[in-house]
Design an enzyme around this catalytic site. Structure first.
Site, PDB file in Angstrom:
ATOM      1  N   GLU A  13       1.035  -1.419   0.001  1.00  0.00           N
ATOM      2  CA  GLU A  13       0.064   0.066   0.401  1.00  0.00           C
ATOM      3  C   GLU A  13       1.251   1.656   0.198  1.00  0.00           C
ATOM      4  O   GLU A  13       0.226   2.528   0.093  1.00  0.00           O
ATOM      5  CB  GLU A  13      -1.019   0.012   0.954  1.00  0.00           C
ATOM      6  CG  GLU A  13      -2.067  -1.000   1.639  1.00  0.00           C
ATOM      7  CD  GLU A  13      -2.423  -1.507   2.900  1.00  0.00           C
ATOM      8  OE1 GLU A  13      -3.437  -1.657   2.705  1.00  0.00           O
ATOM      9  OE2 GLU A  13      -2.038  -1.155   3.891  1.00  0.00           O
ATOM     10  N   GLY A  79     -11.997  -4.997   3.782  1.00  0.00           N
ATOM     11  CA  GLY A  79     -13.624  -5.548   3.289  1.00  0.00           C
ATOM     12  C   GLY A  79     -14.911  -5.591   3.868  1.00  0.00           C
ATOM     13  O   GLY A  79     -15.270  -4.061   4.693  1.00  0.00           O
ATOM     14  N   MET A 191      -8.208  -3.807  10.560  1.00  0.00           N
ATOM     15  CA  MET A 191      -7.954  -3.984  11.589  1.00  0.00           C
ATOM     16  C   MET A 191      -6.821  -2.817  11.634  1.00  0.00           C
ATOM     17  O   MET A 191      -5.837  -2.997  13.420  1.00  0.00           O
ATOM     18  CB  MET A 191      -6.680  -5.096  11.327  1.00  0.00           C
ATOM     19  CG  MET A 191      -7.399  -6.564  10.707  1.00  0.00           C
ATOM     20  SD  MET A 191      -6.395  -7.828  10.060  1.00  0.00           S
ATOM     21  CE  MET A 191      -6.118  -8.110  11.865  1.00  0.00           C
ATOM     22  N   GLU A 192      -6.675  -2.145  11.953  1.00  0.00           N
ATOM     23  CA  GLU A 192      -5.746  -0.548  12.274  1.00  0.00           C
ATOM     24  C   GLU A 192      -6.486   0.207  12.927  1.00  0.00           C
ATOM     25  O   GLU A 192      -6.250   1.467  13.401  1.00  0.00           O
ATOM     26  CB  GLU A 192      -4.879  -0.388  11.587  1.00  0.00           C
ATOM     27  CG  GLU A 192      -3.671  -1.689  11.150  1.00  0.00           C
ATOM     28  CD  GLU A 192      -3.893  -2.577  10.322  1.00  0.00           C
ATOM     29  OE1 GLU A 192      -5.054  -1.789   9.419  1.00  0.00           O
ATOM     30  OE2 GLU A 192      -4.095  -3.758  10.333  1.00  0.00           O
ATOM     31  N   ASP A 215     -12.028  -6.710  -0.811  1.00  0.00           N
ATOM     32  CA  ASP A 215     -12.454  -8.223  -0.114  1.00  0.00           C
ATOM     33  C   ASP A 215     -14.669  -7.819   0.413  1.00  0.00           C
ATOM     34  O   ASP A 215     -13.765  -6.019   0.732  1.00  0.00           O
ATOM     35  CB  ASP A 215     -11.455  -9.457   0.338  1.00  0.00           C
ATOM     36  CG  ASP A 215     -11.444  -8.398   1.541  1.00  0.00           C
ATOM     37  OD1 ASP A 215     -12.364  -8.983   2.724  1.00  0.00           O
ATOM     38  OD2 ASP A 215     -10.632  -7.959   2.038  1.00  0.00           O
TER      39      ASP A 215
HETATM   40  N1  SAH Z   1      -2.183 -12.222   5.020  1.00  0.00           N
HETATM   41  C1  SAH Z   1      -2.219 -10.487   5.133  1.00  0.00           C
HETATM   42  C2  SAH Z   1      -2.210 -10.220   5.824  1.00  0.00           C
HETATM   43  C3  SAH Z   1      -2.886  -9.363   6.029  1.00  0.00           C
HETATM   44  S1  SAH Z   1      -4.036  -8.464   6.933  1.00  0.00           S
HETATM   45  C4  SAH Z   1      -0.152 -10.546   4.656  1.00  0.00           C
HETATM   46  O1  SAH Z   1       0.847 -11.835   4.937  1.00  0.00           O
HETATM   47  O2  SAH Z   1      -0.125  -9.230   4.425  1.00  0.00           O
HETATM   48  C5  SAH Z   1      -5.422  -7.365   6.140  1.00  0.00           C
HETATM   49  C6  SAH Z   1      -5.184  -6.099   6.304  1.00  0.00           C
HETATM   50  O3  SAH Z   1      -5.583  -6.037   5.364  1.00  0.00           O
HETATM   51  C7  SAH Z   1      -5.366  -5.226   7.318  1.00  0.00           C
HETATM   52  O4  SAH Z   1      -3.499  -4.964   7.373  1.00  0.00           O
HETATM   53  C8  SAH Z   1      -6.432  -5.157   7.164  1.00  0.00           C
HETATM   54  O5  SAH Z   1      -6.742  -3.553   8.049  1.00  0.00           O
HETATM   55  C9  SAH Z   1      -6.896  -5.521   5.785  1.00  0.00           C
HETATM   56  N2  SAH Z   1      -8.194  -6.123   5.387  1.00  0.00           N
HETATM   57  C10 SAH Z   1      -8.430  -6.076   4.444  1.00  0.00           C
HETATM   58  N3  SAH Z   1      -9.797  -6.486   3.924  1.00  0.00           N
HETATM   59  C11 SAH Z   1      -9.616  -7.185   5.366  1.00  0.00           C
HETATM   60  C12 SAH Z   1     -10.890  -8.009   6.199  1.00  0.00           C
HETATM   61  N4  SAH Z   1     -11.680  -8.757   5.390  1.00  0.00           N
HETATM   62  N5  SAH Z   1     -10.673  -8.661   7.554  1.00  0.00           N
HETATM   63  C13 SAH Z   1      -9.847  -7.471   7.872  1.00  0.00           C
HETATM   64  N6  SAH Z   1      -9.190  -6.562   8.175  1.00  0.00           N
HETATM   65  C14 SAH Z   1      -9.189  -6.655   6.348  1.00  0.00           C
END
Ligand code: SAH
Length: 248
Positions: A13, A79, A191-192, A215
């Site tokens: 990002e 999401g 998540m932040e 997503d």
């Molecule tokens: N597997 C990924 C982890 C990503 S966690 C990696 O290895 O990098 C997902 C990130 O995108 C988080 O920073 C969150 O803020 C955001 N995000 C996108 N879609 C999300 C969802 N469905 N639920 C929670 N966070 C989501």
């Protein structure tokens, strides 16, 4: 000097912004890399929050205490939760809450203990400019070489944060209904953001946030998310932040 923090959760990002940073200077602090420099004539610090609320809170605190930023913007992906919030759309946050905070029955569900509130508001003026920049940014992307986002929409409203990647239609529906029962109609989940919003509230630092929908937090989320992050998240951030900085 007004210094603006631009925070992203993931390296993908941040990439588009780092590419354009002038006089870049890297400072390592608290186990993180912070990039100071100029972007579109503004003094900025680019930072990766890392994933999750605690990591994001540490990053926001460091930006305020160590780098003395006077305003903060978060750009990332999320999401989609509400109907009509599709992959490729943009959500500009007006407020945040933590969907996994529950100190009931001592405090109402979702309320942050001792703050007397569940939701933290984003700065109105910065948010209005971010909304305009997002609309203009999407128009710019739609006119670009791939033109893939011509029917993407920009939404404005409540975003929920929690320490969980929501990736199941049943879970997502349950979360949305529980929040609705508490009077919270959320557009998207990530998540932040709520952690950064709370830190900025504590310090009185104006905060705004924009999330592109990667997503739908459903059974496909784990497939849609990495593809989106790799291919488009960076370009969205670049297009929106560029216009936002110019409008400040
Ligand atoms: N597997 C990924 C982890 C990503 S966690 C990696 O290895 O990098 C997902 C990130 O995108 C988080 O920073 C969150 O803020 C955001 N995000 C996108 N879609 C999300 C969802 N469905 N639920 C929670 N966070 C989501």
């Amino acid at each position: 000097m007004t210094r603006t923090a631009i925070v992203s959760a993931l390296a993908e990002e941040q990439f588009g912004l780092l590419e354009l940073l002038q006089q870049p200077q890297k400072v390592s602090h608290a186990g993180r890399d912070f990039w100071q420099g100029q972007l579109h004539g503004q003094a900025v610090v680019l930072a990766l929050s890392r994933i999750g609320k605690v990591a994001a809170a540490t990053t926001a605190t460091a930006l305020i205490e160590r780098f003395k930023v006077s305003r903060m913007v978060f750009t990332g992906v999320a999401g989609g939760m509400a109907d009509g919030v599709h992959v490729g759309d943009v959500v500009v946050a007006t407020e945040f809450l933590q969907h996994d905070l529950d100190a009931s029955p001592i405090f109402p569900r979702y309320e942050v203990p001792l703050y007397g509130q569940a939701r933290f508001r984003c700065d109105e003026a910065l948010t209005a400019l971010l909304f305009e920049a997002s609309q203009a940014g999407l128009t710019g992307l739609a006119r670009g070489p791939r033109g893939a986002w011509s029917d993407a929409a920009v939404h404005r409203g409540l975003i929920a944060s929690g320490d969980r990647f929501v990736s199941g239609a049943t879970e997502s529906r349950a979360l949305r209904l529980a929040l609705q029962d508490g009077g919270h109609a959320v557009l998207a989940v990530e998540m932040e953001g709520a952690a950064v919003a709370q830190v900025c509230f504590d310090y009185g630092v104006p905060f705004a946030a924009v999330r592109t929908i990667s997503d739908r937090a459903d059974d496909q989320a784990h497939v849609d998310f990495p593809v989106f992050v790799k291919d488009v998240a960076s370009r969205y951030a670049q297009a929106i932040v560029h216009r936002w900085l110019k409008s400040l």
